[in-house]
Design a protein around this motif. Structure first.
Motif, PDB file in Angstrom:
ATOM      1  N   GLN A   1      51.432  41.957  33.414  1.00  0.00           N
ATOM      2  CA  GLN A   1      51.247  43.406  33.286  1.00  0.00           C
ATOM      3  C   GLN A   1      51.592  44.082  34.616  1.00  0.00           C
ATOM      4  O   GLN A   1      50.793  44.817  35.206  1.00  0.00           O
ATOM      5  CB  GLN A   1      49.819  43.714  32.832  1.00  0.00           C
ATOM      6  N   GLY A   2      52.816  43.803  35.081  1.00  0.00           N
ATOM      7  CA  GLY A   2      53.263  44.307  36.371  1.00  0.00           C
ATOM      8  C   GLY A   2      53.318  45.823  36.434  1.00  0.00           C
ATOM      9  O   GLY A   2      53.075  46.417  37.490  1.00  0.00           O
ATOM     10  N   GLU A   3      53.595  46.471  35.326  1.00  0.00           N
ATOM     11  CA  GLU A   3      53.678  47.936  35.343  1.00  0.00           C
ATOM     12  C   GLU A   3      52.313  48.572  35.587  1.00  0.00           C
ATOM     13  O   GLU A   3      52.183  49.496  36.381  1.00  0.00           O
ATOM     14  CB  GLU A   3      54.232  48.426  34.004  1.00  0.00           C
ATOM     15  N   VAL A   4      51.311  48.036  34.886  1.00  0.00           N
ATOM     16  CA  VAL A   4      49.948  48.547  35.111  1.00  0.00           C
ATOM     17  C   VAL A   4      49.530  48.240  36.549  1.00  0.00           C
ATOM     18  O   VAL A   4      48.927  49.081  37.228  1.00  0.00           O
ATOM     19  CB  VAL A   4      48.945  47.901  34.128  1.00  0.00           C
ATOM     20  N   ALA A   5      49.866  47.030  37.014  1.00  0.00           N
ATOM     21  CA  ALA A   5      49.516  46.628  38.376  1.00  0.00           C
ATOM     22  C   ALA A   5      50.085  47.619  39.388  1.00  0.00           C
ATOM     23  O   ALA A   5      49.386  48.063  40.310  1.00  0.00           O
ATOM     24  CB  ALA A   5      50.041  45.220  38.661  1.00  0.00           C
ATOM     25  N   ALA A   6      51.357  47.954  39.209  1.00  0.00           N
ATOM     26  CA  ALA A   6      52.004  48.883  40.141  1.00  0.00           C
ATOM     27  C   ALA A   6      51.354  50.262  40.080  1.00  0.00           C
ATOM     28  O   ALA A   6      51.144  50.915  41.111  1.00  0.00           O
ATOM     29  CB  ALA A   6      53.492  48.978  39.819  1.00  0.00           C
ATOM     30  N   GLN A   7      51.003  50.675  38.881  1.00  0.00           N
ATOM     31  CA  GLN A   7      50.367  51.991  38.731  1.00  0.00           C
ATOM     32  C   GLN A   7      49.035  52.050  39.489  1.00  0.00           C
ATOM     33  O   GLN A   7      48.751  53.007  40.214  1.00  0.00           O
ATOM     34  CB  GLN A   7      50.154  52.270  37.234  1.00  0.00           C
ATOM     35  N   VAL A   8      48.241  51.003  39.323  1.00  0.00           N
ATOM     36  CA  VAL A   8      46.943  50.951  40.017  1.00  0.00           C
ATOM     37  C   VAL A   8      47.165  50.870  41.525  1.00  0.00           C
ATOM     38  O   VAL A   8      46.512  51.576  42.305  1.00  0.00           O
ATOM     39  CB  VAL A   8      46.115  49.738  39.523  1.00  0.00           C
ATOM     40  N   HIS A   9      48.098  50.026  41.942  1.00  0.00           N
ATOM     41  CA  HIS A   9      48.347  49.833  43.368  1.00  0.00           C
ATOM     42  C   HIS A   9      48.793  51.150  44.024  1.00  0.00           C
ATOM     43  O   HIS A   9      48.302  51.542  45.097  1.00  0.00           O
ATOM     44  CB  HIS A   9      49.414  48.739  43.557  1.00  0.00           C
TER      45      HIS A   9
ATOM     46  N   ALA B   1      60.301  43.046  39.768  1.00  0.00           N
ATOM     47  CA  ALA B   1      60.981  41.774  40.044  1.00  0.00           C
ATOM     48  C   ALA B   1      60.049  40.576  39.896  1.00  0.00           C
ATOM     49  O   ALA B   1      60.493  39.436  39.929  1.00  0.00           O
ATOM     50  CB  ALA B   1      61.556  41.790  41.463  1.00  0.00           C
ATOM     51  N   ALA B   2      58.771  40.817  39.745  1.00  0.00           N
ATOM     52  CA  ALA B   2      57.803  39.719  39.708  1.00  0.00           C
ATOM     53  C   ALA B   2      56.872  39.872  38.525  1.00  0.00           C
ATOM     54  O   ALA B   2      55.669  39.945  38.676  1.00  0.00           O
ATOM     55  CB  ALA B   2      56.992  39.696  41.007  1.00  0.00           C
TER      56      ALA B   2
ATOM     57  N   ALA C   1      42.471  42.123  41.613  1.00  0.00           N
ATOM     58  CA  ALA C   1      42.735  42.419  40.201  1.00  0.00           C
ATOM     59  C   ALA C   1      44.190  42.837  39.979  1.00  0.00           C
ATOM     60  O   ALA C   1      44.790  42.537  38.940  1.00  0.00           O
ATOM     61  CB  ALA C   1      41.782  43.515  39.719  1.00  0.00           C
ATOM     62  N   ILE C   2      44.759  43.536  40.968  1.00  0.00           N
ATOM     63  CA  ILE C   2      46.184  43.917  40.871  1.00  0.00           C
ATOM     64  C   ILE C   2      47.065  42.663  40.836  1.00  0.00           C
ATOM     65  O   ILE C   2      47.999  42.556  40.034  1.00  0.00           O
ATOM     66  CB  ILE C   2      46.562  44.844  42.051  1.00  0.00           C
ATOM     67  N   MET C   3      46.721  41.676  41.686  1.00  0.00           N
ATOM     68  CA  MET C   3      47.470  40.402  41.666  1.00  0.00           C
ATOM     69  C   MET C   3      47.311  39.715  40.315  1.00  0.00           C
ATOM     70  O   MET C   3      48.251  39.096  39.798  1.00  0.00           O
ATOM     71  CB  MET C   3      46.981  39.489  42.791  1.00  0.00           C
ATOM     72  N   MET C   4      46.124  39.842  39.728  1.00  0.00           N
ATOM     73  CA  MET C   4      45.887  39.243  38.412  1.00  0.00           C
ATOM     74  C   MET C   4      46.759  39.894  37.346  1.00  0.00           C
ATOM     75  O   MET C   4      47.346  39.212  36.495  1.00  0.00           O
ATOM     76  CB  MET C   4      44.405  39.390  38.041  1.00  0.00           C
ATOM     77  N   LEU C   5      46.860  41.221  37.398  1.00  0.00           N
ATOM     78  CA  LEU C   5      47.678  41.924  36.404  1.00  0.00           C
ATOM     79  C   LEU C   5      49.137  41.476  36.484  1.00  0.00           C
ATOM     80  O   LEU C   5      49.804  41.274  35.470  1.00  0.00           O
ATOM     81  CB  LEU C   5      47.570  43.439  36.600  1.00  0.00           C
ATOM     82  N   VAL C   6      49.635  41.303  37.702  1.00  0.00           N
ATOM     83  CA  VAL C   6      51.007  40.801  37.848  1.00  0.00           C
ATOM     84  C   VAL C   6      51.109  39.399  37.245  1.00  0.00           C
ATOM     85  O   VAL C   6      52.042  39.088  36.501  1.00  0.00           O
ATOM     86  CB  VAL C   6      51.427  40.773  39.338  1.00  0.00           C
TER      87      VAL C   6
END
Lengths: 489, 489
Positions: free
Chosen positions: B300-308, B361-362, B291-296
């Protein structure tokens, strides 16, 4: 150099000193065998780089090839195959031409004397050696697509799998593991798995298991100690042999046998290492372990065990060549000659840390008889005709072919890279210029097809501007479908 | 369940709860995404066992299939494919039909919190997803032989290799490693390697290397820390993905993306684990990492990073589900729900032991454009005709065919399982009932062949009692040979 005091009982062996470190490690190996009283008579041939460069694409002269065929036992040092220029791998040629169907690769950890993360690793990989993608049949028939044939035969499966079970019995291994990818390749790998189950039933004393190759490789890399004998197809065997040798820490120590009904070839698993050639520092253990397998093969199991035990004792005693030397573990760093001397000095001794080896239960080569097969009734039911086409969508192609009047066969489906694209495709599917059209007999026409209808279909397609590039006939065998079905078929 | 307070900016995502532990881990994952403020709107579809058993061979209803095509983003929990009965793998269907050409599998060791022998492992495998032996085209045309086609296309190679370099750039990886077996499969794997070299030249900022798959797999199993991004063909990718996940100790933690030009699917790498389903103890980390890869992917990279980062902090804090719990290392054993609560409680925190993640960056999906190719001039120069024959030796077969008068083409050679057996074969070669006869134009006839000569040759062979089972046309492209040569050719 080998004792000829009793020439009558000596076994003639074709020997090649090879390239790079080959001559040094072969000298060391033959010297150890001689000291141990091996009854062999080497017949030396020249193979490898010099022969390649003298103009032989195969890397071997015809007269030397005759030596192999005559003696049927080949002890081979590593050779260097020149890059480019169409040189053929001598190993591949020897394996396939001489019918050396089984590649046998024992693999063991020698911890703590040789560093490894897997100290309990002790397994044998039995790799099918003649079939699979290594038959080298490749075609390019469109601008975009290349193809390689994977060939798997029933006798090929039977021979290698029976060999694995016979090996397990002869060498006191309790389990044979089969690795395949039969969840994807249901016909080819499926055949391998099915034959494995059939033959395993004849060996109730031996435990059997099957893993899908991806999971099996992962387990091998992580917990190799769970495996005993592994039997698998050529490509998978190639990959897992390297994994096992690497994680055992013993790439420089492994020997290998390539065995057929009539001939056998024994070697080290490593290459000719030209960077250290001539310096007298190479580890002869790989070739020596190959030679030990050869001695067992020619019925000299007692000598083989004596050499093997002396070698193990040498490793235990910390007499190590540079490639495995570890400060604090090794006792003495030796060169090729010094290592051979140390093994010779220990002939008659047995190891203390490692288990003493005996080949009393496996004194002879393993012979496999091919079971004769009852042929099944084959019936032609259709044809896959492949097209090179780049002029539109799958639907346009399918509609155009379906609309052909006078078509002797009926178009059932089209796939592109195996994905059904007609009828009922979706536009998201990426299509190349390589199309497979499945044709079958027209409704109402029962029974087997006449082959002439296929050529008529080909002629019609070409006449209408479709470029036919290959055909695959569709058969049933005793009524059972002999081709993979497409989605919805 | 996901915040709809700002529906306009929400991205519609097709979500499937799947089978076994699927519903539990999907609940946990969506709850974490919701708490982190992910702007997604799930559209729930049903797939898997129930759908299979209701009669859909594909495991998905047509209307749900439309949801995937419409939303183009799919978050998928593991499903159970019933054994036997001709059920198609939904994963394979989705990948190939929707053109999801890239399987992206980050793999990392989480030592000391998760046990591994390879604490520095941190790599990403980018596996070609549509071609290779997985196109599932298999044929049996003789009693003994089965065949599977390996298909490798230039656009297929270009897409996956370009994706790998773009990925490396976007995710700050310095090296891309290509794995192939081009020393054996010079045309198919050779194409992959050649395209790799071509495309690598466009990315001078990124280091490139190539290993033969057997050596590459061995290095991966032994020293995975030497790899960053690995790009490889479908089968090899399948094998090494499992090796990497297993030796990282993280089979239960890995997420995976399947990405195409238009659609993408995100999931855990593990299965539906029916044995522990419904007990609330499953580790949701695999699906969460998907799901984190999906957010990126949806920007939604910021949310992804927060979850990760919150997830890494949870692992560091020793809050572990049973599958990775280690006495003396873990602090608290939790269930699926408890683990999700722990991640949610840490949203906004960053890890201390592990590196903090940023996806700045992604921020967008990686788009690859297919380069259009200048077609080369194709010329027909011969044909390989395959026979089912079981009536004698290679020499007998070759002599009989050579003796045919009125033959429109000339027999050049015969191989059996790729080994040349006519002319100049040796009796040691094991032969099956599957023969390849290479025909070319008669001496003196220059230029391209007419296809009708092939059909005439086929007709003649059949008339004389030879059973032709398949054909492969032989072409040159801009004068370059488009088929593998046999020994001595």
């Amino acid at each position: 150099m080998i004792s000829t005091s009793n020439p009558i009982s000596n076994t003639k062996v074709t020997v090649a000193y090879g390239d790079g470190i080959g001559p040094e490690i072969m000298d060391a190996t033959l010297r150890i065998l001689d000291a141990a009283g091996a009854k062999i008579e080497p017949e030396v041939i020249e193979i490898g780089e010099k022969v390649y460069k003298s103009g032989s694409k195969a890397g071997i002269q015809p007269s030397d090839w005759e030596s192999l065929r005559r003696n049927k036992v080949f002890l081979k040092a590593p050779i260097t195959t020149p890059q480019g220029g169409g040189y053929k791998s001598l190993n591949v040629t020897a394996r396939t031409t001489l019918g050396l169907f089984a590649n046998v690769r024992p693999c063991m950890a020698y911890s703590p004397y040789v560093e490894t993360k897997h100290p309990l690793l002790d397994l044998v990989i039995i790799r099918e050696n003649e079939e699979d993608l290594y038959t080298g049949i490749e075609h390019r028939q469109t601008n975009q697509m290349t193809q390689c044939l994977k060939l798997i035969s029933r006798p090929g499966c039977e021979k290698i799998i029976r060999y694995a079970f016979e090996y397990a019995r002869a060498y006191n291994r309790r389990k044979v593991t089969c690795l395949s990818k039969d969840n994807i390749m249901k016909m080819t790998d499926g055949l391998f798995h099915r034959v494995f189950d059939e033959i395993a039933a004849e060996y109730p004393d031996i435990e059997k298991e099957h893993w899908i190759i991806d999971i099996g490789s992962a387990l091998l890399a992580d917990e190799p100690e769970r495996f005993g004998v592994i039997v698998t197809l050529n490509l998978y065997g190639d990959i897992i042999s390297d994994i096992a040798a690497q994680i055992a820490g013993s790439v420089g120590m492994g020997g290998s046998a390539n065995v057929g009904d009539q001939c056998a070839m024994f070697e080290a698993i490593h290459g000719s290492a030209p960077d250290i050639a001539g310096r007298g520092i190479a580890n002869p253990s790989g070739l020596l372990n190959g030679a030990i397998m050869m001695l067992v093969h020619i019925g000299q199991g007692e000598v083989a065990a004596q050499v093997h035990n002396a070698w193990l004792k040498t490793i235990e005693d910390g007499i190590h060549t540079g490639d495995v030397y570890q400060e604090g573990v090794s006792k003495e760093r030796v060169g090729t000659k010094g290592f051979a001397d140390a093994v010779i000095a220990r002939l008659g001794q047995t190891p203390e840390h490692f288990k003493t080896i005996s080949y009393a239960a496996a004194p002879k080569p393993i012979h496999i008889s091919s079971a004769s097969q009852t042929p099944q009734k084959k019936e032609l039911v259709g044809v896959d005709i492949f097209l090179d086409w780049n002029e539109g969508t799958a639907r346009q192609l399918g509609d155009a072919i379906s609309a052909l009047s006078d078509s002797p066969l009926e178009l059932k489906m089209i796939t592109n890279r195996g994905v059904k694209v007609y009828p009922d495709g979706v536009p998201e599917t990426f299509c190349t210029d390589h199309w497979r059209c499945r044709f079958k007999g027209k409704a109402g026409l029962d029974g087997a097809l006449d082959k002439t209808t296929i050529w008529k279909q080909l002629a019609l397609l070409n006449e209408k501007g479709f470029d036919t590039i290959k055909t695959e006939n569709l058969y049933t065998f005793d009524g059972e479908v002999g081709y993979s079905l497409m989605q919805g078929e």
